[in-house]
Design a protein around this motif. Structure first.
Motif, PDB file in Angstrom:
ATOM      1  N   PHE A 223      -5.285   1.898   3.112  1.00  0.00           N
ATOM      2  CA  PHE A 223      -4.289   0.829   3.175  1.00  0.00           C
ATOM      3  C   PHE A 223      -4.424  -0.099   1.964  1.00  0.00           C
ATOM      4  N   SER A 224      -5.664  -0.498   1.656  1.00  0.00           N
ATOM      5  CA  SER A 224      -5.893  -1.414   0.545  1.00  0.00           C
ATOM      6  C   SER A 224      -5.487  -0.795  -0.786  1.00  0.00           C
ATOM      7  N   GLU A 225      -5.904   0.442  -1.024  1.00  0.00           N
ATOM      8  CA  GLU A 225      -5.610   1.081  -2.304  1.00  0.00           C
ATOM      9  C   GLU A 225      -4.110   1.276  -2.506  1.00  0.00           C
ATOM     10  N   LEU A 226      -3.408   1.713  -1.466  1.00  0.00           N
ATOM     11  CA  LEU A 226      -1.981   1.989  -1.623  1.00  0.00           C
ATOM     12  C   LEU A 226      -1.160   0.707  -1.764  1.00  0.00           C
ATOM     13  N   VAL A 227      -1.554  -0.354  -1.050  1.00  0.00           N
ATOM     14  CA  VAL A 227      -0.876  -1.642  -1.240  1.00  0.00           C
ATOM     15  C   VAL A 227      -1.085  -2.124  -2.673  1.00  0.00           C
ATOM     16  N   PHE A 228      -2.308  -1.970  -3.166  1.00  0.00           N
ATOM     17  CA  PHE A 228      -2.624  -2.375  -4.538  1.00  0.00           C
ATOM     18  C   PHE A 228      -1.759  -1.616  -5.550  1.00  0.00           C
ATOM     19  N   THR A 229      -1.675  -0.295  -5.432  1.00  0.00           N
ATOM     20  CA  THR A 229      -0.912   0.489  -6.409  1.00  0.00           C
ATOM     21  C   THR A 229       0.597   0.311  -6.237  1.00  0.00           C
ATOM     22  N   LEU A 230       1.039  -0.062  -5.033  1.00  0.00           N
ATOM     23  CA  LEU A 230       2.471  -0.267  -4.811  1.00  0.00           C
ATOM     24  C   LEU A 230       2.979  -1.540  -5.476  1.00  0.00           C
ATOM     25  N   TRP A 231       2.242  -2.653  -5.313  1.00  0.00           N
ATOM     26  CA  TRP A 231       2.744  -3.946  -5.762  1.00  0.00           C
ATOM     27  C   TRP A 231       2.127  -4.441  -7.061  1.00  0.00           C
ATOM     28  N   MET A 232       1.088  -3.790  -7.561  1.00  0.00           N
ATOM     29  CA  MET A 232       0.469  -4.238  -8.803  1.00  0.00           C
ATOM     30  C   MET A 232       1.444  -4.210  -9.987  1.00  0.00           C
ATOM     31  N   PRO A 233       2.255  -3.151 -10.174  1.00  0.00           N
ATOM     32  CA  PRO A 233       3.223  -3.189 -11.288  1.00  0.00           C
ATOM     33  C   PRO A 233       4.192  -4.363 -11.184  1.00  0.00           C
ATOM     34  N   ALA A 342      -7.132   7.569   8.530  1.00  0.00           N
ATOM     35  CA  ALA A 342      -6.853   7.223   7.133  1.00  0.00           C
ATOM     36  C   ALA A 342      -5.358   7.216   6.876  1.00  0.00           C
ATOM     37  N   SER A 343      -4.667   8.188   7.457  1.00  0.00           N
ATOM     38  CA  SER A 343      -3.228   8.305   7.209  1.00  0.00           C
ATOM     39  C   SER A 343      -2.428   7.215   7.924  1.00  0.00           C
ATOM     40  N   VAL A 344      -3.041   6.528   8.910  1.00  0.00           N
ATOM     41  CA  VAL A 344      -2.368   5.371   9.498  1.00  0.00           C
ATOM     42  C   VAL A 344      -2.163   4.306   8.419  1.00  0.00           C
ATOM     43  N   GLY A 345      -3.157   4.180   7.531  1.00  0.00           N
ATOM     44  CA  GLY A 345      -2.997   3.272   6.401  1.00  0.00           C
ATOM     45  C   GLY A 345      -1.825   3.675   5.532  1.00  0.00           C
ATOM     46  N   THR A 346      -1.691   4.978   5.285  1.00  0.00           N
ATOM     47  CA  THR A 346      -0.547   5.493   4.527  1.00  0.00           C
ATOM     48  C   THR A 346       0.753   5.255   5.274  1.00  0.00           C
ATOM     49  N   LEU A 347       0.691   5.366   6.599  1.00  0.00           N
ATOM     50  CA  LEU A 347       1.886   5.225   7.426  1.00  0.00           C
ATOM     51  C   LEU A 347       2.476   3.822   7.358  1.00  0.00           C
ATOM     52  N   ILE A 348       1.625   2.805   7.393  1.00  0.00           N
ATOM     53  CA  ILE A 348       2.134   1.442   7.555  1.00  0.00           C
ATOM     54  C   ILE A 348       2.116   0.598   6.287  1.00  0.00           C
ATOM     55  N   PHE A 349       1.462   1.067   5.221  1.00  0.00           N
ATOM     56  CA  PHE A 349       1.269   0.174   4.072  1.00  0.00           C
ATOM     57  C   PHE A 349       2.589  -0.266   3.447  1.00  0.00           C
ATOM     58  N   ALA A 350       3.556   0.648   3.321  1.00  0.00           N
ATOM     59  CA  ALA A 350       4.814   0.299   2.657  1.00  0.00           C
ATOM     60  C   ALA A 350       5.641  -0.662   3.500  1.00  0.00           C
ATOM     61  N   ILE A 356       5.694  -8.416   4.357  1.00  0.00           N
ATOM     62  CA  ILE A 356       4.980  -9.562   3.798  1.00  0.00           C
ATOM     63  C   ILE A 356       5.661 -10.039   2.523  1.00  0.00           C
ATOM     64  N   TYR A 357       6.112  -9.094   1.709  1.00  0.00           N
ATOM     65  CA  TYR A 357       6.809  -9.434   0.464  1.00  0.00           C
ATOM     66  C   TYR A 357       8.080 -10.233   0.746  1.00  0.00           C
ATOM     67  N   ARG A 358       8.817  -9.781   1.736  1.00  0.00           N
ATOM     68  CA  ARG A 358      10.079 -10.437   2.068  1.00  0.00           C
ATOM     69  C   ARG A 358       9.860 -11.814   2.672  1.00  0.00           C
ATOM     70  N   GLU A 359       8.810 -11.962   3.492  1.00  0.00           N
ATOM     71  CA  GLU A 359       8.591 -13.218   4.212  1.00  0.00           C
ATOM     72  C   GLU A 359       7.740 -14.224   3.434  1.00  0.00           C
ATOM     73  N   TYR A 360       6.752 -13.736   2.691  1.00  0.00           N
ATOM     74  CA  TYR A 360       5.783 -14.646   2.073  1.00  0.00           C
ATOM     75  C   TYR A 360       5.666 -14.503   0.558  1.00  0.00           C
ATOM     76  N   GLY A 361       6.326 -13.513  -0.018  1.00  0.00           N
ATOM     77  CA  GLY A 361       6.304 -13.378  -1.463  1.00  0.00           C
ATOM     78  C   GLY A 361       5.344 -12.327  -1.973  1.00  0.00           C
ATOM     79  N   LEU A 362       5.424 -12.075  -3.264  1.00  0.00           N
ATOM     80  CA  LEU A 362       4.668 -10.995  -3.889  1.00  0.00           C
ATOM     81  C   LEU A 362       3.163 -11.239  -3.879  1.00  0.00           C
ATOM     82  N   PHE A 363       2.738 -12.493  -4.036  1.00  0.00           N
ATOM     83  CA  PHE A 363       1.305 -12.788  -4.069  1.00  0.00           C
ATOM     84  C   PHE A 363       0.612 -12.306  -2.804  1.00  0.00           C
ATOM     85  N   TRP A 364       1.181 -12.611  -1.653  1.00  0.00           N
ATOM     86  CA  TRP A 364       0.543 -12.210  -0.397  1.00  0.00           C
ATOM     87  C   TRP A 364       0.747 -10.736  -0.091  1.00  0.00           C
ATOM     88  N   ALA A 365       1.868 -10.168  -0.570  1.00  0.00           N
ATOM     89  CA  ALA A 365       2.064  -8.723  -0.404  1.00  0.00           C
ATOM     90  C   ALA A 365       0.934  -7.969  -1.100  1.00  0.00           C
TER      91      ALA A 365
END
Length: 398
Positions: A223-233, A342-350, A356-365
């Motif tokens: 979950f942590s790694e995929l959230v990081f790679t999704l929103w870091m760019p 492990a795949s539950v993290g993949t399931l819910i990360f996006a 979180i992005y929509r409600e609280y912004g990119l920093f918290w996402a």
């Protein structure tokens, strides 16, 4: 019967399985922008659409223990690859947001199938604990290698006006290669539960508390790694004003250093206790992630991104290996359980991070990745305290 297996070819199939899955999930942060532009949608909406891919990936992993007992492993890989090829052709012929959702679901299902079988093959053909850990890490190397190479390639292609479909052209090509590798290859069979119960009392061996904690640790890490790679760019674009191709370099650096670490750590775990390796990697990785998400210096962020990649290099495969070593004879159901959580993290990360992005912004996402990594560190500590792996290893050695 084991002697008739082409073990090098089985290893290559496992490597390609991880390369395929890595290419699909590690490049989402690069692909999300071109897809959003092509369909005139908000990135948060496309992030939710990618949840369909994650659901597709999750389902076959969840039932992989049953599928591997019911159906030939090679036929499953070929079937999934054919579905992916047909899906990619359909996306090229009739691109639409609806077909995109269906397509990423089906390709995700193929990735889940490949990753389940690839992980099981590595565990099955490597009985020695140290060799198993080393080979799992080397297999995970191809996940990182995919993220490194495809992030760089896609960043370059999108910078020069390529369509988002380039990504799925690559997936179709990898599927063709998988079919060529599987045709004519004999795969190990998975023993039926009733046969195992009659012949091996070890099948009834309880997994122990540490195995379940390690399942959670895998979830937290993925979950942590995929959230990081999704929103870091997006974070780099918003916070530092970097263009798509320059932001892609940071992600490429992450995967490149992780790939290097995976190559090196297959040797490290032969000399360092796996428990110590996981604990040290988790602590340093957490410090690096905090620097990445709370620093104003772009150069220091780049260094921290690389260090974070190196610390994560053996985390997934190390946790998988440590979990499988909690019992004397690791059954496919334990491998399936580790992969499923492990795949539950993949399931819910996006979907969760998009909310979180929509409600609280990119920093918290981006920073829910940090929260998840804190939980990973705690899980590694608890699992190390309650582990049975070291005791089992001493008993088997004696």
């Amino acid at each position: 019967m084991e002697t008739v297996y082409n073990r090098p070819r089985l290893n290559v199939i496992s490597w390609l399985s991880y390369f395929f899955t890595g290419g699909l999930v590690s490049t989402l942060g690069i692909v999300i922008g071109p897809v959003a532009t092509a369909f005139n949608k908000d990135p948060a909406f496309i992030g939710l659409m990618f949840s369909l891919m994650n659901i597709g990936l999750f389902l076959p992993i969840m039932i992989s223990g049953i599928l591997m007992r019911k159906f030939d492993l090679g036929k499953q890989l070929i079937t999934g690859s054919v579905i992916t090829i047909l899906t990619c052709i359909a996306l090229f012929v009739m691109p639409s947001i609806t077909l995109f959702g269906v397509g990423v679901f089906l390709i995700g299902a193929t990735a889940g199938l490949m990753m389940s079988i690839g992980s099981y093959l590595v565990v099955r053909i490597n009985e020695d604990p140290k060799k198993r850990s080393a080979n799992l890490i080397f297999t995970d190397f191809f996940f990182a290698l995919s993220g490194m190479t495809l992030s760089l390639v896609l960043g370059f292609l999108f910078k020069h006006g390529a369509s988002w479909l380039a990504m799925y052209g690559i997936m179709g090509t990898l599927s063709v290669l998988m079919i060529l590798l599987c045709v004519g290859q004999k795969f190990p069979t998975v023993a039926q539960p009733e046969k195992v119960a009659k012949s091996q009392q070890e099948a009834k061996e309880p997994w122990g508390f540490a195995a379940y904690v390690l399942c959670f640790a895998l979830f937290a890490f993925v979950f942590s790694e995929l959230v990081f790679t999704l929103w870091m760019p997006s974070w780099l674009h918003e916070h530092f004003g970097l263009d798509t191709d320059r932001a892609a370099i940071y992600i490429t650096t992450y995967w490149m250093v992780k790939a290097i670490g995976l190559f090196l750590n297959q040797f490290t775990v032969r000399f360092v206790k796996l428990r110590t390796f996981l604990f040290a990697s988790a602590i340093i990785g957490l410090i690096s992630l905090i620097v990445v998400t709370h620093n104003e210096n772009a150069t220091l962020v780049m260094i921290a991104v690389g260090l974070f990649g190196f610390c994560n290099s053996g985390m997934f495969s190390g946790l998988m290996s440590y979990g499988s070593l909690q019992v004397k004879n690791s059954p496919p159901t334990l491998t399936s359980a580790l992969l499923t959580t492990a795949s539950v993290g993949t399931l819910i990360f996006a979907s969760f991070s998009s909310f979180i992005y929509r409600e609280y912004g990119l920093f918290w996402a981006l920073n829910i990745a940090t929260v998840s990594y804190v939980l990973l560190v705690l899980a590694v500590i608890i699992a190390g305290v309650r582990s049975k792996a070291e005791k089992i290893h001493r008993e088997m050695a004696a």
